[in-house]
Design a protein around this motif. Structure first.
Motif, short mmCIF file in Angstrom:
data_model
loop_
_atom_site.label_atom_id
_atom_site.label_comp_id
_atom_site.label_asym_id
_atom_site.label_seq_id
_atom_site.Cartn_x
_atom_site.Cartn_y
_atom_site.Cartn_z
N ILE A 174 0.85 -1.19 0.00
CA ILE A 174 0.00 0.00 0.00
C ILE A 174 0.88 1.24 0.00
O ILE A 174 1.75 1.40 0.87
N ASN A 175 0.67 2.11 -0.96
CA ASN A 175 1.46 3.33 -1.07
C ASN A 175 0.87 4.42 -0.16
O ASN A 175 -0.25 4.89 -0.39
N THR A 176 1.60 4.83 0.85
CA THR A 176 1.15 5.90 1.76
C THR A 176 2.08 7.11 1.67
O THR A 176 1.96 8.03 2.48
N ASP A 177 2.98 7.11 0.69
CA ASP A 177 3.93 8.22 0.53
C ASP A 177 3.25 9.36 -0.20
O ASP A 177 2.95 9.27 -1.41
N VAL A 178 2.99 10.47 0.51
CA VAL A 178 2.27 11.59 -0.08
C VAL A 178 3.05 12.26 -1.20
O VAL A 178 2.48 12.94 -2.05
N ALA A 179 4.37 12.04 -1.24
CA ALA A 179 5.20 12.64 -2.27
C ALA A 179 5.40 11.72 -3.46
O ALA A 179 6.16 12.03 -4.38
N SER A 180 4.70 10.59 -3.48
CA SER A 180 4.86 9.61 -4.55
C SER A 180 4.09 10.02 -5.79
O SER A 180 3.05 10.68 -5.72
N GLU A 181 4.59 9.61 -6.94
CA GLU A 181 3.90 9.86 -8.20
C GLU A 181 2.66 8.97 -8.32
O GLU A 181 1.70 9.32 -9.01
N ASP A 182 2.68 7.82 -7.64
CA ASP A 182 1.53 6.92 -7.67
C ASP A 182 0.42 7.42 -6.75
O ASP A 182 0.64 8.27 -5.88
N GLN A 183 -0.75 6.89 -6.97
CA GLN A 183 -1.90 7.26 -6.15
C GLN A 183 -1.64 6.88 -4.69
O GLN A 183 -1.09 5.82 -4.40
N VAL A 184 -2.07 7.73 -3.77
CA VAL A 184 -1.91 7.47 -2.34
C VAL A 184 -3.18 6.81 -1.84
O VAL A 184 -4.29 7.31 -2.05
N TRP A 185 -3.01 5.66 -1.15
CA TRP A 185 -4.15 4.94 -0.60
C TRP A 185 -4.22 5.17 0.90
O TRP A 185 -3.21 5.14 1.59
N ASN A 186 -5.42 5.41 1.39
CA ASN A 186 -5.62 5.69 2.80
C ASN A 186 -6.26 4.51 3.51
O ASN A 186 -7.20 3.89 2.99
N LEU A 187 -5.76 4.22 4.72
CA LEU A 187 -6.35 3.17 5.54
C LEU A 187 -7.37 3.75 6.51
O LEU A 187 -8.13 3.01 7.13
#
Length: 297
Positions: A174-187
């Motif tokens: 799960i990508n939680t990196d707010v600076a990522s180019e990919d979509q950020v997923w929230n738990l």
């Protein structure tokens, strides 16, 4: 009677594929809407979809057994199958076992339906030979293949559910990196009044959200040298230490601005970015009752 049984089988043969098709369709639509689950490992949606499919298989196999058992006992198989599905598999089986009729046989003299355990016919008083009862008792569990398949599907369903929960809880895939180019997923969760994006204007009004929750909207930069990002944001409730951070992410270019206490609308230059899509994100850290309007012009 035969016509009714054929009609029941037809309804089941049509209903189950329709249910499976609706699950696949909903999964596919969600896949397209979320840009192919960008930011989420493919393992997680596969585990979730497998859980749903095995849950349906579990219901289908146990429902098939309930259907056959009802026919054997002289009950209405279609009615009990519907009750089983509405009550969900576990509750459905419990209700069925508590309410199902006793297996009966026919009196050889008067034809009255009597219990297989009865020694005498309730209608005519005829003595029922024990050999007939023994034959009924020795039949054993019928349609065992449905029970075995249902149990196997249930085990696989629980394995998929456990794998999904463990992976999600550990944050694996799960990508939680707010600076990522990919979509950020929230738990976590967010309580919104509205969230719209019309004519290039993103309006977000929320009451509260989980710590670090990220809400995002993709926008397009047409001329970075002349365009600016405008953000009119008002945080109604700001507890001690709470913040609201605006992020602009485009490949390797990442910028962030604290917009917790804006005294006037923000005008942010875009000359460090390039033409194309840019991720506009609001990272919510404790602020509440927030109204925002963001656009590029």
């Amino acid at each position: 009677m035969k016509h009714a049984n054929n009609k029941s089988r037809l309804l089941l043969s049509i209903g189950i594929p329709v249910i499976l098709l609706s699950v696949f369709l909903r999964f596919g639509l969600y896949y397209l809407k979320s840009d192919g689950f960008s930011g989420l490992s493919l393992l997680l949606p596969i585990l979730l979809l497998s859980f749903l499919l095995f849950a349906l298989c579990t219901s289908a196999f146990f429902a098939a057994w309930v259907y056959q058992d009802c026919k054997k006992r002289g009950d209405d198989p279609v009615l009990w199958t519907i009750v089983f599905f509405l009550a969900t598999p576990f509750m459905g089986l419990l209700i069925y076992f508590l309410r199902r009729s006793e297996i009966k046989t026919t009196c050889p003299v008067c034809g009255h339906r009597i219990s297989v355990k009865a020694k005498y016919c309730e209608e005519c008083g005829t003595h029922v030979e024990k050999e007939e009862n023994s034959v009924m008792v020795r039949q054993g569990t019928h349609h065992l293949k449905f029970i075995i398949a249902g149990v196997m599907s249930m085990v696989l369903m629980l394995v998929c559910l456990a794998g999904f929960i463990v992976s999600a809880a550990a944050g694996n895939g799960i990508n939680t990196d707010v600076a990522s180019e990919d979509q950020v997923w929230n738990l976590g969760t967010i309580s919104m009044n509205y969230n719209t994006y019309l004519d290039g204007v993103w309006k977000l009004d929320f009451r509260s959200a989980g710590e670090g929750f990220v809400k995002e909207q993709n926008m397009t930069i047409a001329d970075p040298d002349t365009q600016r990002l405008y953000a009119d944001i008002s945080c109604g409730t700001v507890p001690d230490g709470a913040t609201l951070v605006l992020w602009l992410v485009q490949e390797d270019t990442v910028k962030s601005v604290d917009v917790t206490n804006l005294s006037e609308p923000l005008e942010y230059p875009l000359n460090e970015f390039k033409n194309g899509k840019v991720h506009i994100r609001l990272q919510i850290n404790g602020v509440e009752d927030t109204v925002s309007e963001i656009y590029i012009q």
